[in-house]
Motif scaffolding. Sequence first.
Motif, PDB file in Angstrom:
ATOM      1  N   PRO A  36      -1.669  -1.077   1.031  1.00  0.00           N
ATOM      2  CA  PRO A  36      -1.595  -1.406   2.458  1.00  0.00           C
ATOM      3  C   PRO A  36      -0.432  -2.359   2.757  1.00  0.00           C
ATOM      4  O   PRO A  36      -0.135  -3.264   1.975  1.00  0.00           O
ATOM      5  CB  PRO A  36      -2.932  -2.098   2.739  1.00  0.00           C
ATOM      6  CG  PRO A  36      -3.832  -1.631   1.647  1.00  0.00           C
ATOM      7  CD  PRO A  36      -2.960  -1.430   0.445  1.00  0.00           C
ATOM      8  N   ASN A  37       0.239  -2.115   3.862  1.00  0.00           N
ATOM      9  CA  ASN A  37       1.343  -2.938   4.372  1.00  0.00           C
ATOM     10  C   ASN A  37       2.586  -2.935   3.487  1.00  0.00           C
ATOM     11  O   ASN A  37       3.485  -3.744   3.698  1.00  0.00           O
ATOM     12  CB  ASN A  37       0.898  -4.384   4.614  1.00  0.00           C
ATOM     13  CG  ASN A  37      -0.192  -4.465   5.639  1.00  0.00           C
ATOM     14  OD1 ASN A  37      -0.150  -3.807   6.673  1.00  0.00           O
ATOM     15  ND2 ASN A  37      -1.220  -5.260   5.353  1.00  0.00           N
ATOM     16  N   LYS A  39       6.161  -1.734   2.356  1.00  0.00           N
ATOM     17  CA  LYS A  39       7.321  -1.127   3.008  1.00  0.00           C
ATOM     18  C   LYS A  39       8.307  -0.670   1.948  1.00  0.00           C
ATOM     19  O   LYS A  39       8.620  -1.406   1.014  1.00  0.00           O
ATOM     20  CB  LYS A  39       8.009  -2.112   3.960  1.00  0.00           C
ATOM     21  CG  LYS A  39       7.106  -2.595   5.096  1.00  0.00           C
ATOM     22  CD  LYS A  39       6.695  -1.452   5.982  1.00  0.00           C
ATOM     23  CE  LYS A  39       5.881  -1.941   7.150  1.00  0.00           C
ATOM     24  NZ  LYS A  39       5.419  -0.870   7.995  1.00  0.00           N
ATOM     25  N   GLN A  87      11.505  -2.241   7.331  1.00  0.00           N
ATOM     26  CA  GLN A  87      10.354  -2.923   7.948  1.00  0.00           C
ATOM     27  C   GLN A  87       9.949  -2.300   9.277  1.00  0.00           C
ATOM     28  O   GLN A  87       8.930  -2.661   9.844  1.00  0.00           O
ATOM     29  CB  GLN A  87      10.692  -4.406   8.186  1.00  0.00           C
ATOM     30  CG  GLN A  87      10.971  -5.183   6.938  1.00  0.00           C
ATOM     31  CD  GLN A  87       9.719  -5.462   6.127  1.00  0.00           C
ATOM     32  OE1 GLN A  87       8.602  -5.333   6.599  1.00  0.00           O
ATOM     33  NE2 GLN A  87       9.911  -5.851   4.884  1.00  0.00           N
ATOM     34  N   SER A  90       6.287   2.983  10.074  1.00  0.00           N
ATOM     35  CA  SER A  90       4.974   3.101   9.448  1.00  0.00           C
ATOM     36  C   SER A  90       4.611   4.570   9.424  1.00  0.00           C
ATOM     37  O   SER A  90       4.838   5.297  10.381  1.00  0.00           O
ATOM     38  CB  SER A  90       3.916   2.336  10.238  1.00  0.00           C
ATOM     39  OG  SER A  90       4.083   0.951  10.084  1.00  0.00           O
ATOM     40  N   ASN A  94      -2.552   2.484   7.266  1.00  0.00           N
ATOM     41  CA  ASN A  94      -2.563   1.210   6.545  1.00  0.00           C
ATOM     42  C   ASN A  94      -1.223   0.478   6.634  1.00  0.00           C
ATOM     43  O   ASN A  94      -0.959  -0.441   5.888  1.00  0.00           O
ATOM     44  CB  ASN A  94      -2.972   1.422   5.085  1.00  0.00           C
ATOM     45  CG  ASN A  94      -1.987   2.260   4.306  1.00  0.00           C
ATOM     46  OD1 ASN A  94      -0.963   2.696   4.817  1.00  0.00           O
ATOM     47  ND2 ASN A  94      -2.312   2.500   3.051  1.00  0.00           N
ATOM     48  N   ASN A  95      -0.349   0.917   7.537  1.00  0.00           N
ATOM     49  CA  ASN A  95       0.952   0.290   7.806  1.00  0.00           C
ATOM     50  C   ASN A  95       1.946   0.460   6.655  1.00  0.00           C
ATOM     51  O   ASN A  95       2.895  -0.289   6.543  1.00  0.00           O
ATOM     52  CB  ASN A  95       0.778  -1.189   8.163  1.00  0.00           C
ATOM     53  CG  ASN A  95       1.833  -1.678   9.114  1.00  0.00           C
ATOM     54  OD1 ASN A  95       2.497  -0.890   9.768  1.00  0.00           O
ATOM     55  ND2 ASN A  95       1.985  -2.984   9.200  1.00  0.00           N
ATOM     56  N   ASN A  96       1.713   1.444   5.800  1.00  0.00           N
ATOM     57  CA  ASN A  96       2.598   1.771   4.687  1.00  0.00           C
ATOM     58  C   ASN A  96       3.589   2.831   5.176  1.00  0.00           C
ATOM     59  O   ASN A  96       3.236   3.663   5.991  1.00  0.00           O
ATOM     60  CB  ASN A  96       1.742   2.313   3.531  1.00  0.00           C
ATOM     61  CG  ASN A  96       2.512   2.569   2.280  1.00  0.00           C
ATOM     62  OD1 ASN A  96       3.571   3.161   2.304  1.00  0.00           O
ATOM     63  ND2 ASN A  96       1.951   2.137   1.158  1.00  0.00           N
ATOM     64  N   ASN A  97       4.818   2.809   4.686  1.00  0.00           N
ATOM     65  CA  ASN A  97       5.801   3.794   5.151  1.00  0.00           C
ATOM     66  C   ASN A  97       6.403   4.628   4.016  1.00  0.00           C
ATOM     67  O   ASN A  97       7.497   5.149   4.135  1.00  0.00           O
ATOM     68  CB  ASN A  97       6.914   3.128   5.958  1.00  0.00           C
ATOM     69  CG  ASN A  97       7.770   2.198   5.141  1.00  0.00           C
ATOM     70  OD1 ASN A  97       7.473   1.878   4.005  1.00  0.00           O
ATOM     71  ND2 ASN A  97       8.851   1.734   5.739  1.00  0.00           N
TER      72      ASN A  97
END
Length: 135
Positions: A36-37, A39, A87, A90, A94-97
């Motif tokens: 999660p989160n 980048k 940054q 997404s 889970n805000n992952n890219n």
Amino acid sequence: MGLLNSISFQRLQGGIEAANQRQSVLANNVANVDTPNFKRSNVSFESILQQQELGLQSDLNARVTDRRHFQFGSNKIVPASVYSTDQTTSMNNNNNNVDVDREMALSAENQLRYNSYVGLMNSQFTMMRSVVEGR
């Protein structure tokens, strides 16, 4: 030895180093696909080298007698690779890219670049060896 100090050899060496760094970064991106989160990151070298080549080059060359002097004129300095993190995007909830398919395609492209850099460097060594041996 002029060949080992030539700008083309230094650029090949910079390309190989950037490809090594890029492969580590791409592997890290894939390893964190479910984090999660997280980048994704990238290593840029070729685009920076191309921008340097397309830049305006003066006919005047500076004589640098002190390391604090500015460089101008024919720029023979090989740029360093640049590490960057995206940054702004997404892909998942889970805000992952990280997109695994894209990372694997970039990894394959990076492998091709690495192989071509090593092949070019080997051909330069072969030429140097043939000159030294007189064949």
